[in-house]
Design a protein around this motif. Structure first.
Motif, PDB file in Angstrom:
ATOM      1  N   LEU A  62      33.756  38.993  31.070  1.00  0.00           N
ATOM      2  CA  LEU A  62      34.872  38.928  30.950  1.00  0.00           C
ATOM      3  C   LEU A  62      34.829  39.787  29.755  1.00  0.00           C
ATOM      4  O   LEU A  62      36.361  39.750  29.202  1.00  0.00           O
ATOM      5  CB  LEU A  62      35.539  37.323  30.365  1.00  0.00           C
ATOM      6  CG  LEU A  62      35.626  37.249  32.046  1.00  0.00           C
ATOM      7  CD1 LEU A  62      35.577  35.164  31.712  1.00  0.00           C
ATOM      8  CD2 LEU A  62      35.831  38.161  33.216  1.00  0.00           C
ATOM      9  N   LEU A  97      39.130  30.245  33.237  1.00  0.00           N
ATOM     10  CA  LEU A  97      38.157  31.848  34.028  1.00  0.00           C
ATOM     11  C   LEU A  97      37.635  31.293  34.789  1.00  0.00           C
ATOM     12  O   LEU A  97      37.243  32.506  35.709  1.00  0.00           O
ATOM     13  CB  LEU A  97      37.126  31.472  32.804  1.00  0.00           C
ATOM     14  CG  LEU A  97      37.696  31.888  31.157  1.00  0.00           C
ATOM     15  CD1 LEU A  97      36.488  31.432  30.373  1.00  0.00           C
ATOM     16  CD2 LEU A  97      38.158  33.212  30.770  1.00  0.00           C
ATOM     17  N   GLN A  98      37.440  30.383  35.546  1.00  0.00           N
ATOM     18  CA  GLN A  98      36.674  30.429  36.482  1.00  0.00           C
ATOM     19  C   GLN A  98      38.102  30.537  38.304  1.00  0.00           C
ATOM     20  O   GLN A  98      37.797  30.747  39.377  1.00  0.00           O
ATOM     21  CB  GLN A  98      37.234  28.814  36.938  1.00  0.00           C
ATOM     22  CG  GLN A  98      36.082  28.048  36.013  1.00  0.00           C
ATOM     23  CD  GLN A  98      34.852  28.775  35.885  1.00  0.00           C
ATOM     24  OE1 GLN A  98      34.053  29.871  37.012  1.00  0.00           O
ATOM     25  NE2 GLN A  98      34.292  28.832  34.619  1.00  0.00           N
ATOM     26  N   LEU A  99      39.937  31.236  37.341  1.00  0.00           N
ATOM     27  CA  LEU A  99      40.531  31.678  38.565  1.00  0.00           C
ATOM     28  C   LEU A  99      39.575  33.148  39.471  1.00  0.00           C
ATOM     29  O   LEU A  99      38.860  33.584  39.077  1.00  0.00           O
ATOM     30  CB  LEU A  99      41.572  31.916  38.356  1.00  0.00           C
ATOM     31  CG  LEU A  99      42.722  30.508  36.963  1.00  0.00           C
ATOM     32  CD1 LEU A  99      44.166  31.638  36.726  1.00  0.00           C
ATOM     33  CD2 LEU A  99      42.378  29.476  37.724  1.00  0.00           C
ATOM     34  N   GLN A 100      39.886  32.458  41.107  1.00  0.00           N
ATOM     35  CA  GLN A 100      39.922  33.916  41.847  1.00  0.00           C
ATOM     36  C   GLN A 100      40.828  34.043  42.572  1.00  0.00           C
ATOM     37  O   GLN A 100      42.070  33.430  42.477  1.00  0.00           O
ATOM     38  CB  GLN A 100      38.908  33.100  42.655  1.00  0.00           C
ATOM     39  CG  GLN A 100      37.514  32.659  41.932  1.00  0.00           C
ATOM     40  CD  GLN A 100      36.917  33.589  41.537  1.00  0.00           C
ATOM     41  OE1 GLN A 100      36.567  34.885  42.141  1.00  0.00           O
ATOM     42  NE2 GLN A 100      35.770  33.441  40.639  1.00  0.00           N
ATOM     43  N   GLN A 103      44.915  33.881  42.077  1.00  0.00           N
ATOM     44  CA  GLN A 103      45.404  33.399  40.938  1.00  0.00           C
ATOM     45  C   GLN A 103      44.522  34.433  39.944  1.00  0.00           C
ATOM     46  O   GLN A 103      45.754  34.433  38.368  1.00  0.00           O
ATOM     47  CB  GLN A 103      44.960  32.521  40.657  1.00  0.00           C
ATOM     48  CG  GLN A 103      45.884  30.733  41.315  1.00  0.00           C
ATOM     49  CD  GLN A 103      45.738  29.328  41.156  1.00  0.00           C
ATOM     50  OE1 GLN A 103      43.901  29.323  40.819  1.00  0.00           O
ATOM     51  NE2 GLN A 103      46.233  28.468  41.118  1.00  0.00           N
ATOM     52  N   LYS A 104      43.926  34.936  39.960  1.00  0.00           N
ATOM     53  CA  LYS A 104      43.122  35.657  38.881  1.00  0.00           C
ATOM     54  C   LYS A 104      43.550  36.624  38.721  1.00  0.00           C
ATOM     55  O   LYS A 104      44.192  37.315  37.295  1.00  0.00           O
ATOM     56  CB  LYS A 104      41.696  35.855  39.385  1.00  0.00           C
ATOM     57  CG  LYS A 104      41.170  36.969  37.840  1.00  0.00           C
ATOM     58  CD  LYS A 104      39.802  37.221  38.332  1.00  0.00           C
ATOM     59  CE  LYS A 104      38.436  37.651  37.913  1.00  0.00           C
ATOM     60  NZ  LYS A 104      39.307  39.569  37.541  1.00  0.00           N
ATOM     61  N   THR A 105      44.449  38.075  39.334  1.00  0.00           N
ATOM     62  CA  THR A 105      45.665  38.895  39.668  1.00  0.00           C
ATOM     63  C   THR A 105      46.603  38.739  38.805  1.00  0.00           C
ATOM     64  O   THR A 105      47.349  39.243  37.644  1.00  0.00           O
ATOM     65  CB  THR A 105      45.474  39.357  41.051  1.00  0.00           C
ATOM     66  OG1 THR A 105      44.577  39.624  41.345  1.00  0.00           O
ATOM     67  CG2 THR A 105      46.528  40.425  40.650  1.00  0.00           C
ATOM     68  N   LEU A 108      45.086  35.954  35.142  1.00  0.00           N
ATOM     69  CA  LEU A 108      43.931  35.716  34.335  1.00  0.00           C
ATOM     70  C   LEU A 108      44.033  36.896  33.451  1.00  0.00           C
ATOM     71  O   LEU A 108      43.625  37.273  32.407  1.00  0.00           O
ATOM     72  CB  LEU A 108      42.256  35.519  34.645  1.00  0.00           C
ATOM     73  CG  LEU A 108      41.570  35.360  33.845  1.00  0.00           C
ATOM     74  CD1 LEU A 108      41.140  34.357  32.816  1.00  0.00           C
ATOM     75  CD2 LEU A 108      39.640  35.105  35.224  1.00  0.00           C
ATOM     76  N   ASP A 109      44.086  37.818  34.352  1.00  0.00           N
ATOM     77  CA  ASP A 109      43.872  39.533  34.401  1.00  0.00           C
ATOM     78  C   ASP A 109      44.324  39.824  33.548  1.00  0.00           C
ATOM     79  O   ASP A 109      43.842  41.015  32.538  1.00  0.00           O
ATOM     80  CB  ASP A 109      43.675  40.224  35.511  1.00  0.00           C
ATOM     81  CG  ASP A 109      42.657  40.680  36.276  1.00  0.00           C
ATOM     82  OD1 ASP A 109      41.299  39.584  36.228  1.00  0.00           O
ATOM     83  OD2 ASP A 109      41.922  40.158  37.802  1.00  0.00           O
TER      84      ASP A 109
END
Length: 377
Positions: A62, A97-100, A103-105, A108-109
């Motif tokens: 990451l 850090l586990q988001l997909q 939610q990740k977009t 987290l990103d």
């Protein structure tokens, strides 16, 4: 005394060079009374990132440095010897850090690219030391989203944040398993912030959630997992606080020794006075003892062992120690230590709060450590 490994010492040397090149200039400006902004800290932050010191605990895949806890604490200790330390980026809750997917977009990103900043809202006025029972903020289902109502207090880093991760109950049951975590954008019309100026020129905020609507994606993780996420964060923060106080105490110790060797009083140097020698020795012993305990506990964490008790113990002893060392350093400096043209006065203010943040000394001593010892017995 605890001896760092050669690779860790190399990291410490790297941090020291960046601090000397960038942060010590900021310290001089602060001591002259200048008001520093986030932009003033950016060159040091960028220099650290170029050197690979970004996301110190973040996995390499990451973009992080993926350092051990011992390495991270050594970096924090060296960094906090400066009144205006580097503001490292890329540190967040493991749960994020586990988001997909979406939610990740969304969450987290942008954070990993350093495009957005975040903060966390856990504590409530009903009692921050017992969030399992005293989290009264509610998140109620409303169609394809949630309505959040309640209030949080002592929220750090809100000024620079783009969004807040707030811990709220999904049920009326006052237990840890009812607490979940939700993402709220800073510009949400249902979020109202009030600033609280604090000791040490810090500013924290009270956040009021008044029919604050968020969509389905805003809930992070499964129902009832928020409290564990918060506890994991507190564990890491307690270790970080301990390392910061050791770094500050070491700088204060260095200052008191240097001053004692240069200052004449009644025909001889302060360093020749038995009372001064006693304060210096007491400070040196306390720093070395706490450093040994902290790094020994960090080694245990790096081996994958449960260190919740060790994190509490280390935070308790280190934050109590730093107040005594700062006080001795000011006593040796006399009036020169009481002016805000000295970092000692700034630390005297700010470190008073270290005994309260992420677990007051009394709570850690009697609620965490005493209960553990009674169970062990």
């Amino acid at each position: 005394m605890y001896e760092l490994k050669e690779e860790t010492r190399a990291l410490v040397d790297l941090v020291r060079r960046i601090v000397n090149d960038h942060q010590m200039r900021l310290e001089s400006r602060k001591l002259r009374g200048e008001k520093l902004t986030s932009a003033d800290y950016q060159p040091g932050r960028e220099a650290a990132r170029r050197a690979g010191l970004w996301g110190l605990s973040l996995p390499r895949e990451l973009g992080g440095a993926d350092l051990s806890l011992v390495d991270r604490l050594a970096i924090i200790e060296e960094n906090r010897k400066c009144l205006t330390p580097i503001r490292f980026g890329g540190e967040t809750l493991p749960d994020l850090l586990q988001l997909q997917g979406e939610q990740k977009t969304r969450y987290l990103d942008p954070f990993l690219s350093d495009a957005t900043a975040i903060c966390f809202a856990l504590t409530e006025s009903a009692g921050g030391s017992d969030p399992a029972r005293n989290t009264l903020t509610r998140a109620a289902r409303d169609g394809d989203g949630w309505i959040i109502n309640g209030s949080k207090i002592w929220v750090s880093d809100f000024d620079d944040a783009d969004r807040v991760f707030v811990f709220a109950r999904e049920t009326r049951e006052r237990v840890a398993s009812s607490v979940s975590m939700f993402a709220v954008e800073k510009n949400n019309p249902g979020l109202v912030a009030r600033a609280f100026p604090m000791l040490g020129e810090y500013t924290t905020h009270q956040l009021t959630f008044d029919n604050c609507r968020v969509d389905e994606v805003a809930r992070i993780g499964m129902e009832g997992t928020g409290f564990k996420a918060a506890q994991d964060a507190l564990n890491a923060t307690r270790f970080s606080n301990a390392a910061a106080t050791i770094g500050i105490a070491q700088r204060c110790y260095d200052m008191m020794v240097q001053h004692a060797k240069q200052r004449n009083l009644f025909g001889s140097l302060l360093s020749d006075k038995q009372a001064i020698q006693s304060m210096v020795v007491d400070s040196w012993i306390e720093i070395q003892q706490n450093r040994l305990v902290m790094y020994s506990c960090a080694e245990k964490d790096d081996r994958g062992e449960d260190t919740r008790v060790e994190a509490s113990m280390t935070k308790l002893t280190c934050t109590e120690m730093v107040g005594r060392v700062i006080d001795r350093a000011i006593q040796i400096h006399g009036g020169a230590g009481c002016t805000y043209e000295s970092p000692l006065a700034h630390w005297y203010d700010s470190q008073r709060m270290s005994r309260i943040w992420v677990g007051p000394s009394e709570v850690l001593k009697y609620r965490v450590l005493a209960r553990h010892l009674m169970r062990e017995g």
